[in-house]
Enzyme design. Sequence first.
Site, mmCIF file in Angstrom:
data_model
loop_
_atom_site.group_PDB
_atom_site.id
_atom_site.type_symbol
_atom_site.label_atom_id
_atom_site.label_comp_id
_atom_site.label_asym_id
_atom_site.label_seq_id
_atom_site.Cartn_x
_atom_site.Cartn_y
_atom_site.Cartn_z
ATOM 1 N N THR A 15 0.829 -1.212 0.000
ATOM 2 C CA THR A 15 0.000 0.000 0.000
ATOM 3 C C THR A 15 0.859 1.257 0.000
ATOM 4 O O THR A 15 0.412 2.319 0.378
ATOM 5 C CB THR A 15 -0.915 0.018 1.237
ATOM 6 O OG1 THR A 15 -0.078 -0.101 2.396
ATOM 7 C CG2 THR A 15 -1.909 -1.115 1.217
ATOM 8 N N PRO A 17 5.186 2.935 0.419
ATOM 9 C CA PRO A 17 6.531 2.641 0.949
ATOM 10 C C PRO A 17 6.459 2.169 2.394
ATOM 11 O O PRO A 17 5.459 2.397 3.067
ATOM 12 C CB PRO A 17 7.225 4.002 0.882
ATOM 13 C CG PRO A 17 6.112 4.992 0.944
ATOM 14 C CD PRO A 17 4.934 4.372 0.264
ATOM 15 N N SER A 262 3.036 7.270 11.112
ATOM 16 C CA SER A 262 2.428 6.398 10.120
ATOM 17 C C SER A 262 2.624 7.016 8.752
ATOM 18 O O SER A 262 3.047 8.161 8.619
ATOM 19 C CB SER A 262 0.946 6.211 10.397
ATOM 20 O OG SER A 262 0.255 7.369 9.986
ATOM 21 N N LYS A 263 2.285 6.229 7.727
ATOM 22 C CA LYS A 263 2.457 6.708 6.356
ATOM 23 C C LYS A 263 1.614 7.949 6.117
ATOM 24 O O LYS A 263 1.904 8.751 5.273
ATOM 25 C CB LYS A 263 2.001 5.634 5.380
ATOM 26 C CG LYS A 263 2.964 4.499 5.228
ATOM 27 C CD LYS A 263 2.425 3.541 4.192
ATOM 28 C CE LYS A 263 2.783 2.106 4.581
ATOM 29 N NZ LYS A 263 2.135 1.105 3.807
ATOM 30 N N ARG A 264 0.525 8.067 6.855
ATOM 31 C CA ARG A 264 -0.421 9.135 6.550
ATOM 32 C C ARG A 264 -0.036 10.482 7.151
ATOM 33 O O ARG A 264 -0.584 11.494 6.771
ATOM 34 C CB ARG A 264 -1.819 8.749 7.046
ATOM 35 C CG ARG A 264 -2.384 7.631 6.211
ATOM 36 C CD ARG A 264 -3.763 7.228 6.659
ATOM 37 N NE ARG A 264 -4.074 5.919 6.119
ATOM 38 C CZ ARG A 264 -3.790 4.781 6.720
ATOM 39 N NH1 ARG A 264 -3.226 4.783 7.901
ATOM 40 N NH2 ARG A 264 -4.070 3.622 6.164
#
Length: 502
Positions: A15, A17, A262-264
């Site tokens: 989903t 890196p 987190s990625k977000r």
Amino acid sequence: MSSHSVRVRFAPSPTGPLHLGGIRTALYNYLFAKKYGGTFILRIEDTDRKRFVENSELYILETLKWCQIEPDEGVGYGGPYSPYYQSQRNNIYRMYINKLLKQGDAYYAFDTDQEIDKKRKEYNNRGLVFSYNSRIRMDLNNSLTMTKEQLYDKLRSCSYVIRFKIKPGEKLKMHDIIRGNIIVDTNHLDDKILLKSDGVATYHLANTIDDHLMKITHVIRGEEWLPSTSLHILLYRSLGWTPPNFAHLPLILKNNGKGKISKRNTDSLNFPIYPIQWKVPKSQIIIPGYRELGYLPEAFVNMLALLGWNPGLKREIFSLQELIHFFSLEKIKKSGVYFDIKKTNWFNKKHLNKKKEEIFSFLFKEIKTRSILCKKDYLWKIIHLTIDRIHFIHEIWEHSFYFFVPPNSYEENFFNKICHENTILQLENAKILLYDMNQFTSVNLRFLFHTIKNKHKIMQLFRLALVGFLKGIDIFLILEMLGKKESIRRIEKLINRIKEKI
Ligand code: GLU
């Protein structure tokens, strides 16, 4: 632990890196596998096609390579339990879902989103919380609430999902290697979807089946999966399997105390989040990672390993082999850990200290591109003198340029302050002192300066003359390295500049 039996997996979803937490999970799995001579497996959990991001898999493989923690088996490496992509294993999952249906541990559910929304509202209006669970399921549109004929009819004409049928009233005992014993009341669990309406298994089902079929002995993963573990344990039980051991890793927190990394939420962070660079799909944006910013993989891995685990020793610098040697799941912390970029830079500095050959080649290239000639010995001396000041290899030039080229300009504030006749006089006198010296060594220079008036001021002036800034290593060492002739030349240059200015 019988050593060769240890099998662990890193099971990312493609989903995007990996971020720090993801690569740390991979690292802990790797360290544990290697410690026990076991097998480290890479499985790609790509059942959720909606969240699929192109190039994630390549990114994951390249990151593991850069960190030197490559899998022994799995995607990109092959092995006896292939395929290692969940998207290619759906027929396996369907076989087991049929078993669960037959046993009565799973059921068909036909409720549309609108129907569920309506029910949710009804429950909310009555002050109750809606959840698709053992208390409410008999009030819903599923195979538990219809006759066989109705069911066959529905299966032919409607789309459906398959849900796990939680048995209420049990205090489920679970054990986590890091968190100890945990008891979960099954009354609080909902009937999770195992098979989606497109016929594809969900993460929960696929993950459980694969861990069993791939003979995984230890599931080492992020804390966010702890709430799902009770469901996974119940699934193992329904399928007649023994669950693996579980170890849920602590979250990595932002050091401003504002939640997890987190990625977000990468935008709000003032440190890099990705191990290697990430090219944002369909855009020209490239986000640099630790690799591109000049961190050594050894340092990055050392820092990550200690982000949540500590072998209980005084030292903090470890090679990968040493990390393997000391690693243990039992010493992993329970509570969230703070990431610290300053500490990360310190790790880089310490590991860089062992890379003198690389620094030498780097500096050699720098002087070559500037057509500067210099003896190898001189270069080595410079590296030894400046290495303690650099955190990154690319910093070596800015910390050593003055050994090769005289300053072109002078630090403005200080230069303006000293622009008067008196400075010229002081510099001229000091120059004579240097000129008269026999052995131009740092020891002699230090000794000489000990006796003179205004020694601090003169030392500062020398620094300005030789370096251009009030920075750099010990001034007497700089003088010795440059030698009498060059030092005097630079002092004269400063005198001339002052003369031009006044
Ligand atoms: N696919 C899950 C993830 O991306 C893996 C969770 C697990 O290790 O069980 O985090």
